[in-house]
Scaffold this motif. Structure first.
Motif, PDB file in Angstrom:
ATOM      1  N   ASP A  82       0.838  -1.209   0.000  1.00  0.00           N
ATOM      2  CA  ASP A  82       0.000   0.000   0.000  1.00  0.00           C
ATOM      3  C   ASP A  82       0.868   1.252   0.000  1.00  0.00           C
ATOM      4  OD1 ASP A  82      -2.614  -1.368   0.326  1.00  0.00           O
ATOM      5  OD2 ASP A  82      -1.759  -1.964   2.259  1.00  0.00           O
ATOM      6  N   LEU A  83       2.061   1.130   0.588  1.00  0.00           N
ATOM      7  CA  LEU A  83       3.017   2.229   0.646  1.00  0.00           C
ATOM      8  C   LEU A  83       4.415   1.686   0.361  1.00  0.00           C
ATOM      9  CD1 LEU A  83       1.990   3.901   4.049  1.00  0.00           C
ATOM     10  CD2 LEU A  83       1.318   4.693   1.772  1.00  0.00           C
ATOM     11  N   ILE A  84       5.202   2.466  -0.351  1.00  0.00           N
ATOM     12  CA  ILE A  84       6.628   2.180  -0.513  1.00  0.00           C
ATOM     13  C   ILE A  84       7.371   3.359   0.096  1.00  0.00           C
ATOM     14  CG2 ILE A  84       8.518   1.789  -2.123  1.00  0.00           C
ATOM     15  CD1 ILE A  84       6.475   0.691  -4.117  1.00  0.00           C
ATOM     16  N   VAL A  85       8.155   3.089   1.144  1.00  0.00           N
ATOM     17  CA  VAL A  85       8.834   4.162   1.866  1.00  0.00           C
ATOM     18  C   VAL A  85      10.344   3.970   1.752  1.00  0.00           C
ATOM     19  CG1 VAL A  85       9.138   5.336   4.073  1.00  0.00           C
ATOM     20  CG2 VAL A  85       6.914   4.337   3.491  1.00  0.00           C
ATOM     21  N   PHE A  86      11.016   4.962   1.183  1.00  0.00           N
ATOM     22  CA  PHE A  86      12.467   4.976   1.114  1.00  0.00           C
ATOM     23  C   PHE A  86      12.979   5.746   2.330  1.00  0.00           C
ATOM     24  CE2 PHE A  86      11.354   4.013  -3.205  1.00  0.00           C
ATOM     25  CZ  PHE A  86      12.421   3.280  -3.713  1.00  0.00           C
ATOM     26  N   ALA A  87      13.679   5.063   3.217  1.00  0.00           N
ATOM     27  CA  ALA A  87      14.259   5.701   4.399  1.00  0.00           C
ATOM     28  C   ALA A  87      15.735   5.957   4.121  1.00  0.00           C
ATOM     29  CB  ALA A  87      14.091   4.804   5.622  1.00  0.00           C
ATOM     30  N   GLU A  88      16.114   7.228   3.990  1.00  0.00           N
ATOM     31  CA  GLU A  88      17.445   7.570   3.500  1.00  0.00           C
ATOM     32  C   GLU A  88      18.198   8.490   4.460  1.00  0.00           C
ATOM     33  OE1 GLU A  88      18.412   5.896   1.100  1.00  0.00           O
ATOM     34  OE2 GLU A  88      16.608   5.301   0.005  1.00  0.00           O
ATOM     35  N   LEU A  89      19.532   8.339   4.430  1.00  0.00           N
ATOM     36  CA  LEU A  89      20.395   9.129   5.302  1.00  0.00           C
ATOM     37  C   LEU A  89      21.343  10.041   4.543  1.00  0.00           C
ATOM     38  CD1 LEU A  89      21.407   6.741   8.228  1.00  0.00           C
ATOM     39  CD2 LEU A  89      20.049   8.817   8.354  1.00  0.00           C
ATOM     40  N   GLY A  90      21.072  10.303   3.280  1.00  0.00           N
ATOM     41  CA  GLY A  90      21.882  11.272   2.553  1.00  0.00           C
ATOM     42  C   GLY A  90      22.667  10.720   1.388  1.00  0.00           C
ATOM     43  N   ALA A  91      22.889   9.421   1.332  1.00  0.00           N
ATOM     44  CA  ALA A  91      23.679   8.842   0.243  1.00  0.00           C
ATOM     45  C   ALA A  91      22.918   8.842  -1.078  1.00  0.00           C
ATOM     46  CB  ALA A  91      24.095   7.412   0.596  1.00  0.00           C
ATOM     47  N   GLU A  92      21.624   9.168  -1.020  1.00  0.00           N
ATOM     48  CA  GLU A  92      20.812   9.142  -2.232  1.00  0.00           C
ATOM     49  C   GLU A  92      20.966  10.398  -3.080  1.00  0.00           C
ATOM     50  OE1 GLU A  92      18.393  11.421   0.716  1.00  0.00           O
ATOM     51  OE2 GLU A  92      19.794   9.756   0.739  1.00  0.00           O
ATOM     52  N   GLY A  93      21.847  11.313  -2.646  1.00  0.00           N
ATOM     53  CA  GLY A  93      22.023  12.577  -3.351  1.00  0.00           C
ATOM     54  C   GLY A  93      21.339  13.694  -2.583  1.00  0.00           C
ATOM     55  N   ARG A 144       7.296   3.572 -11.361  1.00  0.00           N
ATOM     56  CA  ARG A 144       6.126   2.728 -11.619  1.00  0.00           C
ATOM     57  C   ARG A 144       5.009   2.954 -10.616  1.00  0.00           C
ATOM     58  NH1 ARG A 144       6.151  -3.899 -12.446  1.00  0.00           N
ATOM     59  NH2 ARG A 144       3.922  -4.101 -12.864  1.00  0.00           N
ATOM     60  N   TYR A 145       5.380   3.211  -9.354  1.00  0.00           N
ATOM     61  CA  TYR A 145       4.374   3.334  -8.281  1.00  0.00           C
ATOM     62  C   TYR A 145       4.447   4.730  -7.648  1.00  0.00           C
ATOM     63  CZ  TYR A 145       4.809  -1.747  -8.726  1.00  0.00           C
ATOM     64  OH  TYR A 145       4.866  -3.040  -9.204  1.00  0.00           O
ATOM     65  N   ARG A 146       4.485   5.736  -8.463  1.00  0.00           N
ATOM     66  CA  ARG A 146       4.696   7.104  -7.991  1.00  0.00           C
ATOM     67  C   ARG A 146       3.682   7.546  -6.938  1.00  0.00           C
ATOM     68  NH1 ARG A 146       7.674  10.985 -10.256  1.00  0.00           N
ATOM     69  NH2 ARG A 146       7.898   9.732 -12.144  1.00  0.00           N
ATOM     70  N   GLU A 147       2.441   7.153  -7.098  1.00  0.00           N
ATOM     71  CA  GLU A 147       1.382   7.670  -6.221  1.00  0.00           C
ATOM     72  C   GLU A 147       1.404   7.066  -4.818  1.00  0.00           C
ATOM     73  OE1 GLU A 147      -0.364  10.243  -7.178  1.00  0.00           O
ATOM     74  OE2 GLU A 147       0.659  10.162  -9.110  1.00  0.00           O
ATOM     75  N   LYS A 148       2.142   5.987  -4.618  1.00  0.00           N
ATOM     76  CA  LYS A 148       2.182   5.391  -3.271  1.00  0.00           C
ATOM     77  C   LYS A 148       3.611   5.360  -2.714  1.00  0.00           C
ATOM     78  CE  LYS A 148       2.385   0.516  -4.842  1.00  0.00           C
ATOM     79  NZ  LYS A 148       1.691  -0.801  -4.765  1.00  0.00           N
ATOM     80  N   THR A 149       4.514   6.127  -3.304  1.00  0.00           N
ATOM     81  CA  THR A 149       5.909   6.169  -2.870  1.00  0.00           C
ATOM     82  C   THR A 149       6.175   7.408  -2.024  1.00  0.00           C
ATOM     83  OG1 THR A 149       6.678   4.948  -4.807  1.00  0.00           O
ATOM     84  CG2 THR A 149       8.308   6.253  -3.629  1.00  0.00           C
ATOM     85  N   PHE A 150       6.941   7.211  -0.931  1.00  0.00           N
ATOM     86  CA  PHE A 150       7.268   8.292  -0.007  1.00  0.00           C
ATOM     87  C   PHE A 150       8.740   8.203   0.384  1.00  0.00           C
ATOM     88  CE2 PHE A 150       2.797   7.560   0.324  1.00  0.00           C
ATOM     89  CZ  PHE A 150       2.242   8.820   0.469  1.00  0.00           C
ATOM     90  N   ILE A 151       9.249   9.298   0.928  1.00  0.00           N
ATOM     91  CA  ILE A 151      10.624   9.317   1.407  1.00  0.00           C
ATOM     92  C   ILE A 151      10.672   9.808   2.848  1.00  0.00           C
ATOM     93  CG2 ILE A 151      11.132  11.681   0.643  1.00  0.00           C
ATOM     94  CD1 ILE A 151      13.960  10.656  -0.134  1.00  0.00           C
ATOM     95  N   LEU A 167       0.037   7.691   5.350  1.00  0.00           N
ATOM     96  CA  LEU A 167      -1.374   7.484   5.032  1.00  0.00           C
ATOM     97  C   LEU A 167      -2.150   8.796   5.149  1.00  0.00           C
ATOM     98  CD1 LEU A 167      -2.076   4.091   6.872  1.00  0.00           C
ATOM     99  CD2 LEU A 167      -1.899   4.460   4.400  1.00  0.00           C
ATOM    100  N   SER A 168      -1.798   9.606   6.135  1.00  0.00           N
ATOM    101  CA  SER A 168      -2.466  10.894   6.316  1.00  0.00           C
ATOM    102  C   SER A 168      -2.185  11.815   5.138  1.00  0.00           C
ATOM    103  CB  SER A 168      -2.003  11.541   7.623  1.00  0.00           C
ATOM    104  OG  SER A 168      -2.606  12.793   7.820  1.00  0.00           O
ATOM    105  N   ILE A 169      -0.945  11.781   4.638  1.00  0.00           N
ATOM    106  CA  ILE A 169      -0.607  12.577   3.459  1.00  0.00           C
ATOM    107  C   ILE A 169      -1.432  12.118   2.261  1.00  0.00           C
ATOM    108  CG2 ILE A 169       1.230  13.052   1.779  1.00  0.00           C
ATOM    109  CD1 ILE A 169       3.220  12.995   4.111  1.00  0.00           C
ATOM    110  N   LEU A 170      -1.556  10.818   2.106  1.00  0.00           N
ATOM    111  CA  LEU A 170      -2.372  10.277   1.009  1.00  0.00           C
ATOM    112  C   LEU A 170      -3.812  10.783   1.084  1.00  0.00           C
ATOM    113  CD1 LEU A 170      -1.439   6.514   0.428  1.00  0.00           C
ATOM    114  CD2 LEU A 170      -1.343   8.377  -1.218  1.00  0.00           C
ATOM    115  N   GLN A 171      -4.367  10.773   2.276  1.00  0.00           N
ATOM    116  CA  GLN A 171      -5.753  11.199   2.453  1.00  0.00           C
ATOM    117  C   GLN A 171      -5.932  12.687   2.171  1.00  0.00           C
ATOM    118  OE1 GLN A 171      -6.650  10.010   6.470  1.00  0.00           O
ATOM    119  NE2 GLN A 171      -6.720   7.821   5.973  1.00  0.00           N
ATOM    120  N   ALA A 172      -4.881  13.469   2.446  1.00  0.00           N
ATOM    121  CA  ALA A 172      -4.973  14.921   2.236  1.00  0.00           C
ATOM    122  C   ALA A 172      -4.578  15.333   0.821  1.00  0.00           C
ATOM    123  CB  ALA A 172      -4.086  15.643   3.256  1.00  0.00           C
ATOM    124  N   ARG A 173      -4.150  14.399   0.006  1.00  0.00           N
ATOM    125  CA  ARG A 173      -3.663  14.724  -1.338  1.00  0.00           C
ATOM    126  C   ARG A 173      -4.787  15.277  -2.204  1.00  0.00           C
ATOM    127  NH1 ARG A 173      -0.023  10.217  -3.943  1.00  0.00           N
ATOM    128  NH2 ARG A 173       1.493  11.233  -2.561  1.00  0.00           N
TER     129      ARG A 173
END
Length: 348
Positions: A61-72, A86-93, A302-308
């Motif tokens: 339902d959600l794809i969450v990238f948890a990053e510490l800075g190495a991603e640029g 591919r899953y832009r609408e359910k991806t978060f960082i 999920l709250s962000i999704l609901q407020a989108r």
């Protein structure tokens, strides 16, 4: 209940930021994966038991990238990941960078007011694999040694530079500018035997922990103060406060322009310091402790999704307007330079 795919681009075998593991590295080269690892551990001990992990991006339902800075500096490697496309609408960082621009929806530890959007970007917090082990709850002492304390670089922002004028016997101010870089790369033994315990002992001895903005408006000291049970003094006009936490009950807010009067403000609130500090610890336990942080990460997404209100395919393009700011554009090209040096690739 949500199924969550928790990931980091640094887990990809082909990620160009991988470096040889130093034999003295206690994290075995996994520092950049720290946020993902800590959230995964939190999911395993989740006291709510509402949301679950999955390895299937299709079923998630959600794809969450948890990053510490190495991603640029601007989430380049995340934005180009196949799952994001591919899953832009359910991806978060979950991003802890000081200069991050909101090119992706999610939680940003150092979110500026101009970047905030209830339906896209909200304030997160700092999460590191090498957290100071000496920062933990300590009951308020019968008498505080210091009215307030700050240990950190005064060169990171003009707000901090003003602390040079307020240092006194009652206000412990230690400028680490001279050895800031060395401090980052101290061996674990050096940190354990020197800087880390001293840093924690100073904070425990103070009624208030000063949490000024640095390169970004967020401050890791704020969350360390909550964890220890000391009242944070938030000095960051541009910072957006995270939701849910009862900030008036556990912290003080001081405008950047009022730094010259900081001593008077804190003296007038000294009697409240123990109460504010104890409530600070309670708020940390409710929203940031290991047993609950995964749950609230998912709830925020999920709250962000609901407020989108706009599809992310549209809202994400609108975020590029922030590059009209000359400072942001300069940082953007710096990020490109850093990525090219590391990978010999040009990534926009």
């Amino acid at each position: 209940m949500a199924k969550v795919l928790l990931y980091s681009v640094t887990l990809d075998p082909a990620f160009p930021g991988r470096e040889p593991v130093h034999p003295d590295d206690p994290h075995q080269g996994k520092f950049t994966q720290g946020a993902q690892m800590l959230f995964a551990q939190s999911a395993a001990s989740d006291s709510f038991g509402v949301h679950t992990l999955t390895d299937d991006p299709e079923q998630a339902d959600l794809i969450v990238f948890a990053e510490l800075g190495a991603e640029g500096l601007f989430s380049e490697w995340v934005r180009h990941h196949p799952w994001v496309k591919r899953y832009r609408e359910k991806t978060f960082i979950f991003d802890v960078g000081d200069s991050s621009l909101p090119f992706l929806p999610g939680l940003y530890a150092s979110l500026r007011k101009s970047y905030h959007s209830e339906g896209r970007t909200r304030t997160g917090y700092y999460l590191r694999l090498d957290e100071n082990p000496h920062i933990d709850f300590r009951p308020p002492p019968e008498e505080y040694r210091y009215l307030a304390c700050f240990v950190g670089s005064l060169a990171n922002h003009s707000v901090r530079a003003q602390f040079r004028q307020i240092a006194s016997d009652r206000m412990f101010i230690q400028d680490t500018s001279e050895f800031a870089q060395r401090m980052l790369y101290m061996s674990p033994q050096e940190k354990q035997q020197g800087f880390w315990p001293d840093y924690a002992n100073v904070m425990a001895s103070a009624a208030f922990a000063l949490c000024p903005r640095g390169r970004g408006p967020g401050s890791i000291r704020l969350f360390e103060a909550l964890r220890m049970g000391r009242c944070p003094v938030i000095i960051a006009d541009e910072w957006i406060y995270p939701r849910r936490v009862d900030w008036p009950a556990c912290s003080l807010s001081v405008a950047e322009a009022d730094i010259p009067h900081l001593g008077e403000i804190l003296e007038s609130n000294l009697e409240r310091a123990p109460e504010l500090g104890l409530q600070a610890r309670k708020e940390w336990e409710k929203y940031y402790s290991p047993e609950v942080r995964f749950h609230w990460l998912v709830e925020d997404c999920l709250s962000i999704l609901q407020a989108r209100r706009l599809p992310e395919a549209i809202a994400g393009r609108w975020a590029w307007r922030h590059l009209l700011n000359k400072s942001n554009l300069r940082m953007y090209w710096l990020s490109k330079k850093q990525i090219y040096r590391r990978s010999r690739r040009i990534v926009f």
